[in-house]
Design an enzyme around this catalytic site. Sequence first.
Site, PDB file in Angstrom:
ATOM      1  N   ASN A   6      38.167 -22.040 -36.985  1.00  0.00           N
ATOM      2  CA  ASN A   6      37.489 -22.999 -37.859  1.00  0.00           C
ATOM      3  C   ASN A   6      36.217 -22.310 -38.332  1.00  0.00           C
ATOM      4  O   ASN A   6      35.256 -22.194 -37.584  1.00  0.00           O
ATOM      5  CB  ASN A   6      37.164 -24.288 -37.086  1.00  0.00           C
ATOM      6  CG  ASN A   6      36.322 -25.247 -37.916  1.00  0.00           C
ATOM      7  OD1 ASN A   6      36.162 -25.065 -39.132  1.00  0.00           O
ATOM      8  ND2 ASN A   6      35.789 -26.276 -37.264  1.00  0.00           N
ATOM      9  N   TRP A   7      36.249 -21.848 -39.552  1.00  0.00           N
ATOM     10  CA  TRP A   7      35.108 -21.075 -40.072  1.00  0.00           C
ATOM     11  C   TRP A   7      33.917 -21.951 -40.394  1.00  0.00           C
ATOM     12  O   TRP A   7      32.821 -21.435 -40.635  1.00  0.00           O
ATOM     13  CB  TRP A   7      35.520 -20.330 -41.337  1.00  0.00           C
ATOM     14  CG  TRP A   7      36.557 -19.273 -41.156  1.00  0.00           C
ATOM     15  CD1 TRP A   7      37.219 -18.934 -39.999  1.00  0.00           C
ATOM     16  CD2 TRP A   7      37.072 -18.397 -42.170  1.00  0.00           C
ATOM     17  NE1 TRP A   7      38.111 -17.916 -40.238  1.00  0.00           N
ATOM     18  CE2 TRP A   7      38.039 -17.563 -41.567  1.00  0.00           C
ATOM     19  CE3 TRP A   7      36.812 -18.248 -43.527  1.00  0.00           C
ATOM     20  CZ2 TRP A   7      38.731 -16.584 -42.284  1.00  0.00           C
ATOM     21  CZ3 TRP A   7      37.505 -17.276 -44.238  1.00  0.00           C
ATOM     22  CH2 TRP A   7      38.449 -16.459 -43.618  1.00  0.00           C
ATOM     23  N   LYS A   8      34.147 -23.264 -40.482  1.00  0.00           N
ATOM     24  CA  LYS A   8      33.074 -24.189 -40.886  1.00  0.00           C
ATOM     25  C   LYS A   8      32.513 -23.738 -42.239  1.00  0.00           C
ATOM     26  O   LYS A   8      33.275 -23.228 -43.069  1.00  0.00           O
ATOM     27  CB  LYS A   8      32.008 -24.289 -39.783  1.00  0.00           C
ATOM     28  CG  LYS A   8      32.667 -24.562 -38.415  1.00  0.00           C
ATOM     29  CD  LYS A   8      31.736 -24.919 -37.310  1.00  0.00           C
ATOM     30  CE  LYS A   8      32.538 -25.174 -36.032  1.00  0.00           C
ATOM     31  NZ  LYS A   8      31.729 -25.578 -34.896  1.00  0.00           N
ATOM     32  N   HIS A  91      36.810 -33.578 -37.047  1.00  0.00           N
ATOM     33  CA  HIS A  91      35.945 -32.685 -36.269  1.00  0.00           C
ATOM     34  C   HIS A  91      34.651 -33.420 -35.921  1.00  0.00           C
ATOM     35  O   HIS A  91      34.159 -34.228 -36.716  1.00  0.00           O
ATOM     36  CB  HIS A  91      35.641 -31.419 -37.078  1.00  0.00           C
ATOM     37  CG  HIS A  91      34.991 -30.358 -36.254  1.00  0.00           C
ATOM     38  ND1 HIS A  91      33.648 -30.380 -35.952  1.00  0.00           N
ATOM     39  CD2 HIS A  91      35.507 -29.263 -35.636  1.00  0.00           C
ATOM     40  CE1 HIS A  91      33.374 -29.331 -35.183  1.00  0.00           C
ATOM     41  NE2 HIS A  91      34.473 -28.644 -34.977  1.00  0.00           N
ATOM     42  N   GLU A  93      31.695 -32.568 -36.051  1.00  0.00           N
ATOM     43  CA  GLU A  93      30.636 -32.404 -37.064  1.00  0.00           C
ATOM     44  C   GLU A  93      30.852 -33.369 -38.224  1.00  0.00           C
ATOM     45  O   GLU A  93      29.892 -33.866 -38.821  1.00  0.00           O
ATOM     46  CB  GLU A  93      30.590 -30.939 -37.535  1.00  0.00           C
ATOM     47  CG  GLU A  93      29.985 -30.042 -36.454  1.00  0.00           C
ATOM     48  CD  GLU A  93      30.503 -28.615 -36.449  1.00  0.00           C
ATOM     49  OE1 GLU A  93      31.077 -28.169 -37.464  1.00  0.00           O
ATOM     50  OE2 GLU A  93      30.346 -27.942 -35.409  1.00  0.00           O
ATOM     51  N   GLU A 165      37.738 -30.967 -28.079  1.00  0.00           N
ATOM     52  CA  GLU A 165      36.498 -30.212 -28.241  1.00  0.00           C
ATOM     53  C   GLU A 165      35.321 -31.028 -27.706  1.00  0.00           C
ATOM     54  O   GLU A 165      34.794 -31.889 -28.414  1.00  0.00           O
ATOM     55  CB  GLU A 165      36.246 -29.919 -29.722  1.00  0.00           C
ATOM     56  CG  GLU A 165      37.312 -29.082 -30.377  1.00  0.00           C
ATOM     57  CD  GLU A 165      36.775 -28.342 -31.603  1.00  0.00           C
ATOM     58  OE1 GLU A 165      36.881 -27.117 -31.618  1.00  0.00           O
ATOM     59  OE2 GLU A 165      36.229 -28.979 -32.521  1.00  0.00           O
ATOM     60  N   GLY A 171      29.410 -24.571 -30.156  1.00  0.00           N
ATOM     61  CA  GLY A 171      28.300 -23.757 -30.673  1.00  0.00           C
ATOM     62  C   GLY A 171      27.140 -23.612 -29.705  1.00  0.00           C
ATOM     63  O   GLY A 171      26.054 -23.190 -30.091  1.00  0.00           O
ATOM     64  N   SER A 211      32.986 -23.024 -27.793  1.00  0.00           N
ATOM     65  CA  SER A 211      32.535 -21.752 -27.234  1.00  0.00           C
ATOM     66  C   SER A 211      33.666 -20.927 -26.617  1.00  0.00           C
ATOM     67  O   SER A 211      33.482 -20.311 -25.560  1.00  0.00           O
ATOM     68  CB  SER A 211      31.398 -21.977 -26.234  1.00  0.00           C
ATOM     69  OG  SER A 211      30.278 -22.574 -26.881  1.00  0.00           O
ATOM     70  N   GLY A 232      35.447 -21.609 -33.248  1.00  0.00           N
ATOM     71  CA  GLY A 232      34.435 -21.595 -34.300  1.00  0.00           C
ATOM     72  C   GLY A 232      33.848 -20.204 -34.468  1.00  0.00           C
ATOM     73  O   GLY A 232      34.446 -19.314 -35.069  1.00  0.00           O
ATOM     74  N   GLY A 233      32.645 -20.012 -33.931  1.00  0.00           N
ATOM     75  CA  GLY A 233      31.876 -18.780 -34.127  1.00  0.00           C
ATOM     76  C   GLY A 233      32.663 -17.494 -33.938  1.00  0.00           C
ATOM     77  O   GLY A 233      32.569 -16.572 -34.761  1.00  0.00           O
TER      78      GLY A 233
HETATM   79  P1  13P Z   1      32.402 -22.778 -31.430  1.00  0.00           P
HETATM   80  O1  13P Z   1      33.632 -21.981 -31.058  1.00  0.00           O
HETATM   81  O2  13P Z   1      31.484 -22.041 -32.346  1.00  0.00           O
HETATM   82  O3  13P Z   1      31.753 -23.372 -30.236  1.00  0.00           O
HETATM   83  O4  13P Z   1      32.951 -24.010 -32.312  1.00  0.00           O
HETATM   84  C1  13P Z   1      34.010 -24.750 -31.827  1.00  0.00           C
HETATM   85  C2  13P Z   1      34.478 -25.645 -32.915  1.00  0.00           C
HETATM   86  O5  13P Z   1      33.807 -26.579 -33.297  1.00  0.00           O
HETATM   87  C3  13P Z   1      35.780 -25.359 -33.521  1.00  0.00           C
HETATM   88  O6  13P Z   1      36.206 -26.403 -34.331  1.00  0.00           O
END
Ligand code: 13P
Length: 247
Positions: A6-8, A91, A93, A165, A171, A211, A232-233
């Site tokens: 998930n590149w956001k 998600h 967010e 999640e 993050g 994470s 994510g990251g």
């Molecule tokens: P991180 O892997 O950066 O913690 O993000 C997880 C995430 O929200 C994937 O959708």
Amino acid sequence: MIVAGNWKMNKTPSEAVAFVKELIPKLAGAKAEVVVGVPYVALPGVVEALKGTNIKVAAQNMHYEEKGAYTGEIAAGMLRDIGVDYVIIGHSERRQYFGETDVSVNKKVHAAIGAKLIPIVCVGESLEEREQGVTAEIVRRQVKIALLGVDRSLLLDSKLVIAYEPIWAIGTGKTATNEQADEVCRTIRALLAELYDKDAAAKVSIQYGGSVTAANAKELFAMPDINGGLVGGASLKADDFEVIANA
Ligand code: 13P
């Protein structure tokens, strides 16, 4: 096993295309289904660049109506039309910053299914909820409402993915322990068995997200009720995502 990035809100369309071209040879031998969740404007270029490869493409959101006066929104059918296969829905967010609720998540799940997109439905508790001991209740409620009216055949065909999640792990570098993550994924699977049956529950990929790194992915994905990850990251770095997707 599904490993999705998930590149956001990261990478321009040209950066996105260059990045997936770097990923193609690294992931060609992956045993897992590999998915990249990219920003809307990067979708056409990324879909094109990944044609004929084993990497699938996800959108990060969509609207639940088919069309109409919803300025700035994107419908499921539009995503399907350009060759998108998956869509991340609900998600944390989106819930936190854009007012998404369990009810809107349920509407989006139905719209995605209607357009033949595979929804990746995100659920997870906050730190406060975990400390209050209500994680199972929160996650059960989120899954139950998200799946209201969803047919058993969809689960049996593996056309629905759930991503657990925990918000406190996103993050933050504070990954859930293997046991914590697996316990909640097991709770979700038990709920699916309760709502549908064991066969249907067994066919749903339940991902862990929060994470996930090249260092911890293998152990997490080896847990009995964890069928991959939503990353994510670490999905923004080709070498890290390669290790995770091959874990
Ligand atoms: P991180 O892997 O950066 O913690 O993000 C997880 C995430 O929200 C994937 O959708």
